[in-house]
Design an enzyme around this catalytic site. Structure first.
Site, PDB file in Angstrom:
ATOM      1  CG  ASP A  60      56.510  19.385  40.880  1.00 27.56           C
ATOM      2  OD1 ASP A  60      56.213  18.526  39.961  1.00 27.56           O
ATOM      3  OD2 ASP A  60      57.620  19.063  41.415  1.00 27.56           O
ATOM      4  CG  ASP A 108      63.648  16.661  37.387  1.00 26.70           C
ATOM      5  OD1 ASP A 108      63.917  17.271  36.609  1.00 26.70           O
ATOM      6  OD2 ASP A 108      64.155  15.578  37.928  1.00 26.70           O
ATOM      7  CD  GLU A 116      58.062  15.557  37.351  1.00 26.76           C
ATOM      8  OE1 GLU A 116      58.198  14.224  36.444  1.00 26.76           O
ATOM      9  OE2 GLU A 116      58.547  15.473  38.429  1.00 26.76           O
ATOM     10  CG  ASP A 132      61.317  19.241  43.060  1.00 24.43           C
ATOM     11  OD1 ASP A 132      62.012  18.294  43.259  1.00 24.43           O
ATOM     12  OD2 ASP A 132      60.443  19.337  42.083  1.00 24.43           O
ATOM     13  CD  GLU A 171      63.558   6.210  47.407  1.00 25.93           C
ATOM     14  OE1 GLU A 171      63.751   6.945  46.557  1.00 25.93           O
ATOM     15  OE2 GLU A 171      64.358   6.091  48.348  1.00 25.93           O
ATOM     16  NE  ARG A 172      59.951   7.593  39.105  1.00 25.92           N
ATOM     17  CZ  ARG A 172      59.603   8.011  38.015  1.00 25.92           C
ATOM     18  NH1 ARG A 172      60.158   7.552  36.912  1.00 25.92           N
ATOM     19  NH2 ARG A 172      58.991   9.135  37.902  1.00 25.92           N
TER      20      ARG A 172
END
Length: 242
Positions: free
Chosen positions: A184, A28, A35, A26, A68-69
């Site tokens: 993460d 970020d 983040e 991944d 998606e947010r």
């Protein structure tokens, strides 16, 4: 690019062979220390529009792409929330952060160098767009370490759907069961696991939940240096199927 033609992921509880042929990371919160700044940018953008976003709700957005947010935000705060305006402001703030520079997480360069020395191709599976990911990794000096980059605009579904991890495995020519994912966030861990990969979680904004750990095939490392040690054991066949 779409997910059409991707191999079907094995069942989440299928046994994992010890041999490791590739590493999928991944971006970020895992490779890049973004983040915290991104969280501040999002909360500031919402506040500028008169909406205070509570911390507990924001935690559900970590690891989830902007595509998606929107649905999650509107479900939480109602259809009157000016999501598109918030998104435009948030993206502008993110762009300024990227321009100012992006820091790699401690141990990131060393982990990638070790993978290269051991002949393990590395790919990125990120909820960011390809343009953002390429710019961020380039500014952090990590982009050239990757054989492939699977970004949110390459697939139809974001994390926790496994499409990004399946795309990354396909791009480096490795079966998902022969890949180790480094993540993460809980959505990322779920996505990698659903793809049939062994997962090393390096928590950043959120700790691992007991539910994640109970599902198996997830190891937890304090940082990327410890993740490297776990990868060495997996590579050498010292870890079981989890």
């Amino acid at each position: 690019m779409t997910t059409t033609g991707l191999a079907t992921a094995p069942a989440p509880d299928a046994p994992l062979r010890a041999a490791v042929e590739a590493v999928v990371l991944d971006m970020d919160g895992t490779l890049l220390d973004t983040e915290g700044p991104y969280r501040e940018a999002f909360l500031t953008s919402a506040a500028a529009l008169g909406q205070a976003v509570d911390e507990a709700f924001y935690a559900t957005l970590v690891g989830v792409s902007s595509r998606e947010r929107g649905a999650l935000v509107l479900a939480r705060y109602g259809p009157g929330f000016p999501w598109m305006e918030c998104l435009r402001d948030y993206r502008a703030r993110k762009a300024r952060l990227l321009t100012d520079g992006v820091r790699a997480k401690p141990g990131a360069a060393e982990l990638l160098a070790e993978c290269a020395a051991r002949g393990l191709p590395c790919a990125v599976a990120t909820s960011a767009t390809r343009r953002t990911a390429s710019a961020a990794l380039g500014r952090a000096g990590l982009l050239d370490a990757f054989a492939a980059l699977a970004a949110r605009d390459d697939v139809a579904h974001g994390k926790p759907h496994p499409a990004l991890f399946l795309r990354a495995a396909e791009a480096v020519g490795a079966a998902p069961s022969r890949c180790v994912a480094v993540e993460d966030s809980p959505p990322g861990v779920l996505a990698a696991r659903a793809a049939g990969m062994r997962v090393v979680m390096v928590p950043d904004a959120l700790p691992p939940t007991q539910e994640l750990l109970r599902r198996g095939r997830v190891s937890v490392a304090a940082d990327l240096r410890e993740a490297g040690a776990l990868l060495r054991r997996l590579r050498d066949g010292e870890e079981g199927s989890g």
